[in-house]
Design an enzyme around this catalytic site. Structure first.
Site, short mmCIF file in Angstrom:
data_model
loop_
_atom_site.label_atom_id
_atom_site.label_comp_id
_atom_site.label_asym_id
_atom_site.label_seq_id
_atom_site.Cartn_x
_atom_site.Cartn_y
_atom_site.Cartn_z
N ARG A 81 10.49 1.55 -4.27
CA ARG A 81 11.07 0.42 -4.99
C ARG A 81 11.02 -0.82 -4.11
NH1 ARG A 81 12.17 -2.98 -9.00
NH2 ARG A 81 14.32 -3.66 -9.13
N CYS A 82 10.27 -1.82 -4.54
CA CYS A 82 10.14 -3.07 -3.81
C CYS A 82 10.63 -4.22 -4.67
CB CYS A 82 8.68 -3.33 -3.41
SG CYS A 82 8.00 -2.08 -2.30
N GLU B 75 0.81 -1.21 0.00
CA GLU B 75 0.00 0.00 0.00
C GLU B 75 0.85 1.27 0.00
OE1 GLU B 75 -2.44 -2.94 2.60
OE2 GLU B 75 -0.36 -2.64 1.95
N TRP C 279 21.00 -10.99 -3.45
CA TRP C 279 19.64 -10.47 -3.51
C TRP C 279 18.59 -11.57 -3.47
CZ3 TRP C 279 20.27 -6.00 -7.61
CH2 TRP C 279 21.12 -5.03 -7.07
N GLY D 248 20.86 -1.41 -19.20
CA GLY D 248 20.18 -2.65 -19.57
C GLY D 248 18.68 -2.54 -19.69
N HIS E 255 17.51 7.50 -10.50
CA HIS E 255 16.58 7.32 -9.40
C HIS E 255 15.73 8.57 -9.16
CE1 HIS E 255 19.83 4.38 -8.67
NE2 HIS E 255 18.83 3.61 -8.32
#
Length: 780
Positions: A540-541, A17, A586, A457, A719
């Site tokens: 950013r998730c 959310e 990651w 990329g 960003h």
């Protein structure tokens, strides 16, 4: 007395959310009041989840609309003067200006429109200033905004937002523990804006504001304050370590009980000092530093709280509760003081919950725990110690069964993978020829101009891409129809790059959901979630895959898409891969074997893909390793061993190609200068790095080191929606040219462009190509 708490909690929400509200606000679709309401709803829900888990204290202060370190910049009134804040801005506007260079997407619309209208961007942003630099939070994949300090820095406490949150929690009848970054860690994590400036010199000016804040929090009804000092797990210079005693003597006088929290690394030489500081309690990471639990218990005075981070806050594996109890039980006999139980660190670094995630492999799901499940584990341990194991017999039995099932699963070990690794030759990580020879052969093949332009990329993930991916997940789009949409997006990206005049193209990665998850989905040994989201920065998730077993590549992963893109153009086009170290870093990685072994398995899988791309005629292959630096152990004593196996893994992935195939790699925001020999030892033909926010400062070390291969320092920050003009990029390139030989210098953005929109992307890349043209003209 045994109590339970957590150092912090995920803040994005079960359905992300916060992410979606942030992005709607930045687009101008909701106002600040609506965004604040989303934040208040999330805080109330998360506090209720902590209460319902049975915790004795809930955490306030761990919520942020973007980043907790940037929040401290505003809390202590030390925003850089370059932003020109005059006090009339809202707290949200200041936050987003620090983070993005603008407070909203609308703030960049004029610049983007101007760029699209005449071919040149006339202004950068509403503030005209780039955002704060961003870098990794210790050895995690969370990014924080870096405070800027200099001799002119002044502090002015602005606690109203935090006090309001304490009031919210108190109104809901929660027992409040406020979580803050400690003063020394706050200064350490910043950067000096002038050469030779000592950030520690600001401590005496900062401490009175911390003391005043603690007094205000006490008056507001906070029962404890948790001051995070994770830098106590680093190799601190002596003056920084010595400063702790005077700092905490002053803060102790405020009268609010302080829990000093350390995590991520052993205390080692700081252990005795941390135990003696005038604080009411000490939290230690018993997952990362289990060997220090007994010494801390011995050194810490009995009147102080010992908080044990017993459940792993960094990984998703279900805890071995029997092992945890075996570690905790002796503490009860060893010291009569209060014992608190908690996860090892903030649960910001794990998904909110995994217990009901239907996308996870049914065999693997019982092995996992998200934040909600970890709180339950803490509560089970608390009850087992306080009431006896019979009180939680069912919970302990379930944990034993899950741990045993994971250990016994035949899917975890693949003998053929171990055999292949054992058969690797000693020179499997070496290219056939040195760079001087390779570069000549590559130029003969590629025929690139001076200062070649490229991108990192990815290109914008358009609504059409996202809609097609969602429809494919729902079963509304078959494989052929989905592929047709992706091919159309790839062709669009290729044509856009050709029109812009970029020299080395990419296919844009339309088909990829994430640079790690995409590869994990096609490798044996990984499991995936539907809702296992983590915050990387701001909105950013990422949804990290779960590496649970030995890794193998059943089939090519990128070759068809890349070959299709190359067929559309005569210009060279890069094949884009994620490197083994970054996939490791990651992902949530298995904890039943050394990380080095898992990384070597990944390297072999990527090597197979590299060779298949080369066989398909792709002349440039980029193996991204943005996480190389963040994988460094926090203590320097462990660096050499890590860099040895991480570097070998990259070279194994890259070294099988011919001399005339050019290997690139990309690295994200990090301090590279202290590992430059290891970066050079990767022997990539070209490395691209993020440098624009630092004004090319990060590049200086590469020049001093005389980095031997090609290098592309980012000339603009992706960003932020700012669109810098060609002149600003040219200025950065001139700085780069001063330290990098012209034949080695590439021109590119800081990072991939998937989070940006096409109008600003075209505008920025047009300016980038123009800057390269001007640089070539100067050289001529």
């Amino acid at each position: 007395m045994i109590k339970s708490h957590t150092l912090g909690y995920p803040r994005i929400g079960a359905q992300r959310e916060l992410k979606f509200a942030l992005e709607r606000h930045w687009r101008g679709e909701i106002d600040a009041g609506a965004l604040e309401a989303v934040g208040a709803t999330l805080r109330a829900r998360h506090w209720a989840e902590q209460r319902d888990a049975g915790l004795d204290y809930i955490s306030v202060g761990d919520f942020s609309f973007y980043d907790q370190v940037a929040d401290h910049v505003l809390l202590f009134g030390c925003a850089p003067a370059r932003f020109g804040f005059d006090g009339a801005e809202t707290a949200l506007a200041r936050t987003f200006t620090l983070a993005r260079g603008v407070a909203s997407e609308a703030g960049a619309d004029a610049a983007t429109a101007a760029a699209c209208g005449c071919g040149h961007a006339h202004s950068g942003s509403a503030s005209g200033e780039p955002a704060l630099e961003m870098t990794k939070w210790f050895d995690t994949n969370y990014h924080y905004l870096v405070p800027e300090f200099d001799a002119a820095t002044r502090f002015a406490l602005d606690p109203e937002r935090l006090l309001c949150q304490v009031g919210e929690a108190r109104a809901l009848r929660h027992p409040v523990k406020v979580a803050l970054l400690g003063p020394l860690s706050f200064l350490w994590l910043g950067k000096a804006q002038s050469s030779g400036f000592d950030r520690l010199s600001l401590l005496d000016a900062l401490l009175p504001h911390y003391a005043t804040l603690l007094g205000r929090l006490k008056d507001a009804g906070a029962e404890w304050v948790q001051l995070d000092e994770p830098i106590l797990g680093l190799d601190l210079p002596a003056p920084w370590a010595l400063a702790y005693e005077r700092a905490y003597h002053l803060l102790h006088a405020a009268g609010l009980p302080i829990l000093l929290a350390t995590y991520f690394s052993p205390l080692q030489e700081h252990l005795s000092m941390a135990c003696k500081l005038p604080v009411a309690g000490l939290h230690v990471d018993a997952v990362r530093a289990p060997e220090e639990l007994v010494p801390v218990a011995d050194w810490l005075p009995d009147h102080k709280v010992l908080s044990v981070g017993i459940v792993d806050g960094r990984n998703v594996w279900r805890a071995d509760l029997d092992a945890c109890l075996a570690r905790l039980s002796p503490l009860l006999a060893r010291r009569p003081g209060a014992l608190w139980l908690a996860p090892s660190c903030s649960l910001l670094h794990v998904p909110l919950t995994l217990a009901q995630d239907g996308a996870v492999d049914p065999e693997v799901r019982p092995w996992l725990a998200g934040a909600v499940e970890k709180l339950a584990e803490v509560r089970t341990l608390q009850r087992a110690l306080a009431e006896g194991e019979q009180a939680v017999a069912a919970e302990l039995a379930a944990a034993r069964a899950a741990v045993a099932a994971r250990r016994a699963s035949p899917r975890v070990r693949r003998p053929e993978v171990a055999q292949r690794l054992a058969a690797l030759s000693a020179d499997a990580d070496r290219r056939a020829s040195p760079f001087s020879i390779r570069s000549e052969r590559q130029q003969a093949r590629l025929k690139l101009p001076a200062y070649p332009t490229t991108t990192i990329g990815s290109f914008p993930q358009t609504p059409a891409i996202r809609a097609a991916r969602a429809a494919r997940r729902r079963g509304e789009l078959d494989a052929n129809a989905y592929a047709a949409v992706m091919r159309a997006e790839i062709e669009h990206a290729v044509r856009q790059q050709e029109e812009l005049g970029i020299d080395v193209l990419v296919h844009g990665e339309a088909e990829r959901n994430d640079m790690v998850e995409y590869f994990g989905e096609q490798l044996v040994g990984f499991a995936f979630t539907a809702g296992g989201w983590n915050q990387s920065y701001g909105s950013r998730c990422v949804k990290p895959p779960i590496l649970y077993g030995d890794v193998a590549r059943p089939a090519p992963m990128t070759v068809a898409w890349t070959a299709y893109a190359q067929s559309l153009t005569r210009r060279p086009l890069k094949g884009m891969l994620t490197g083994p170290v970054t996939i490791l870093q990651w992902s949530f990685v298995r904890d039943d074997q050394p990380r080095a072994a898992s990384c070597a398995q990944l390297a072999l899988a990527i090597r197979d893909e590299v060779l298949d791309l080369e066989a398909a005629g792709i002349g440039i292959i980029q193996i991204d390793e943005p996480a190389l630096r963040e994988g460094l152990p926090l203590r320097r004593a462990g660096w050499d061993a890590y860099l040895a196996w991480a570097g070998r893994a990259f070279r194994i992935a890259a070294a099988g190609v011919a001399d005339n195939t050019q290997v690139h790699t990309h690295m994200c925001y990090a301090e590279f200068n202290d590992i430059l020999p290891a970066i050079a030892a990767l022997d990539a033909d070209v490395i691209t790095i993020e440098t624009s926010r630092s004004g090319m400062e990060l590049l200086r070390g590469f020049g001093d080191f005389a980095y031997p291969n090609g290098i592309g320092p980012g000339v603009y920050d992706i960003h932020s929606p700012r669109v810098p003009d060609a002149g600003a990029m040219l200025d950065l390139l001139r700085k780069a040219r001063a330290v990098i030989p012209p034949g080695q210098l590439w021109v590119n953005p800081d990072c991939g462009l998937k989070t940006r929109a096409w109008p600003e992307t075209r505008a920025a890349l047009r300016n980038m190509v123009e800057a390269a043209r001007l640089l070539r003209a100067e050289a001529a």
